[in-house]
Motif scaffolding. Structure first.
Motif, PDB file in Angstrom:
ATOM      1  N   TRP A 115      73.980 131.038  -0.651  1.00 32.27           N
ATOM      2  CA  TRP A 115      75.242 131.242  -1.364  1.00 32.27           C
ATOM      3  C   TRP A 115      75.528 132.736  -1.464  1.00 32.27           C
ATOM      4  O   TRP A 115      74.655 133.518  -1.827  1.00 32.27           O
ATOM      5  CB  TRP A 115      75.152 130.651  -2.776  1.00 32.27           C
ATOM      6  N   GLN A 116      76.745 133.157  -1.167  1.00 33.33           N
ATOM      7  CA  GLN A 116      77.148 134.561  -1.292  1.00 33.33           C
ATOM      8  C   GLN A 116      78.042 134.728  -2.499  1.00 33.33           C
ATOM      9  O   GLN A 116      79.074 134.052  -2.597  1.00 33.33           O
ATOM     10  CB  GLN A 116      77.981 135.018  -0.089  1.00 33.33           C
TER      11      GLN A 116
ATOM     12  N   ASP B 167      84.955 126.444   3.483  1.00 27.63           N
ATOM     13  CA  ASP B 167      83.896 127.107   2.703  1.00 27.63           C
ATOM     14  C   ASP B 167      83.607 126.385   1.390  1.00 27.63           C
ATOM     15  O   ASP B 167      84.480 126.328   0.510  1.00 27.63           O
ATOM     16  CB  ASP B 167      84.308 128.551   2.358  1.00 27.63           C
TER      17      ASP B 167
ATOM     18  N   ARG C  71      79.978 129.628   0.634  1.00 30.02           N
ATOM     19  CA  ARG C  71      79.267 129.623   1.913  1.00 30.02           C
ATOM     20  C   ARG C  71      80.322 129.533   2.991  1.00 30.02           C
ATOM     21  O   ARG C  71      81.187 128.659   2.934  1.00 30.02           O
ATOM     22  CB  ARG C  71      78.340 128.409   2.007  1.00 30.02           C
TER      23      ARG C  71
END
Ligand code: 18C
Length: 247
Positions: free
Chosen positions: A49-50, A73, A63
């Motif tokens: 996960w960003q 996303d 993501r």
């Protein structure tokens, strides 16, 4: 009278019997269970996960994912809100009476079917984003208590012969959303507006259903998801102010 507060329509503590005899029940039960479990899983580990937005106690992760060239996303947001319960959060998210007051992307909302007190089917159209076509969605929405002091709403796309996809101005999008909330308060104390904290996990995956420019789409959700979660949580805090708590 007992009807002065929304007590009668608060999310029921047990599954409504009318839902369990409906043809959608097996799907609603399976997807809700999966979504609630996934919502409470952390953002560490291998999934990658960003973080893309952070403000106070709110954190938003995504993501990057594409399906047939379309951005899908997955999003996961965490937040903490003081003074409101999980049941109250889910009440305002589920109940269509309040939707226009906090949902800013909405153009129209129609209740397609009332399955039970805890389950509805909605048709919604959204504001158009230039240069893409307008979108609509048809989804069931189900609210449940999943464990002690824990409530969740799951929304998931479905079909209905009276609401065919892509037959007019709109392109049908596909959505899976889960708002899962858990309330805590100090051991041995009675819960009040002053000592409760609700942890929120909001997960969303939207497939745009047809061509949409990737850059525009990512710019839109980076702006709209934080706006939604801040607006919705402050709306609920505002609505609950001065009312007895519903745990
Ligand atoms: O969960 C939320 N709301 C619930 C009740 O309405 C329900 C709704 C789910 C639908 C989510 C999809 C919304 C798409 C909106 C597109 C138009 C936005 C216009 C905004 C401009 C003013 O579960 C809260 C939902 C918060 C939504 C945040 C926006 C997410 C955007 C996702 C990408 C949409 C792709 C389609 C459009 C293509 C545009 C290039």
């Amino acid at each position: 009278s007992v009807h002065t507060r929304d007590q009668v329509e608060l999310p029921p503590p047990a599954i409504d019997n009318r839902l369990t005899v409906h043809p959608l029940w097996p799907e609603i039960d399976r997807i809700s269970t999966e979504q609630i479990q996934a919502a409470f899983e952390g953002v560490g580990g291998e999934i990658g996960w960003q973080l893309f937005a952070e403000e106070g106690d709110m954190r938003m992760y995504r993501r990057e994912m594409e399906v047939d060239g379309m951005v899908t996303d997955p999003l996961k947001a965490m937040h903490k809100v003081r003074g409101v319960t999980a049941r109250e959060m889910c009440h305002y998210f589920f109940n269509p009476r309040y939707r226009y007051e906090w949902e800013t992307t909405l153009e129209t909302m129609t209740i397609v079917e009332e399955i039970a007190s805890d389950s509805l089917v909605f048709h919604q159209t959204f504001k158009r984003i230039w240069p893409a076509s307008q979108r609509d969605a048809l989804f069931w929405s189900h609210v449940r208590q999943s464990s002690e002091n824990t409530y969740a709403v799951t929304n998931h796309s479905t079909t209905n012969a009276d609401y065919p996809a892509n037959n007019g101005a709109c392109i049908r999008l596909f959505v899976t959303v889960c708002l899962a909330c858990h309330t805590t308060y100090p051991a041995g104390e009675t819960p009040t507006r002053d000592n409760i904290t609700t942890s929120i996990a909001y997960c969303s995956t939207v497939n745009p259903g047809g061509w949409a420019p990737a850059g525009v789409l990512r710019a839109v959700y980076k702006r709209e998801y934080p706006k939604f979660l801040k607006r919705f949580t402050s709306y609920v805090v505002e609505q609950c102010r001065g009312k007895p708590i519903a745990i």
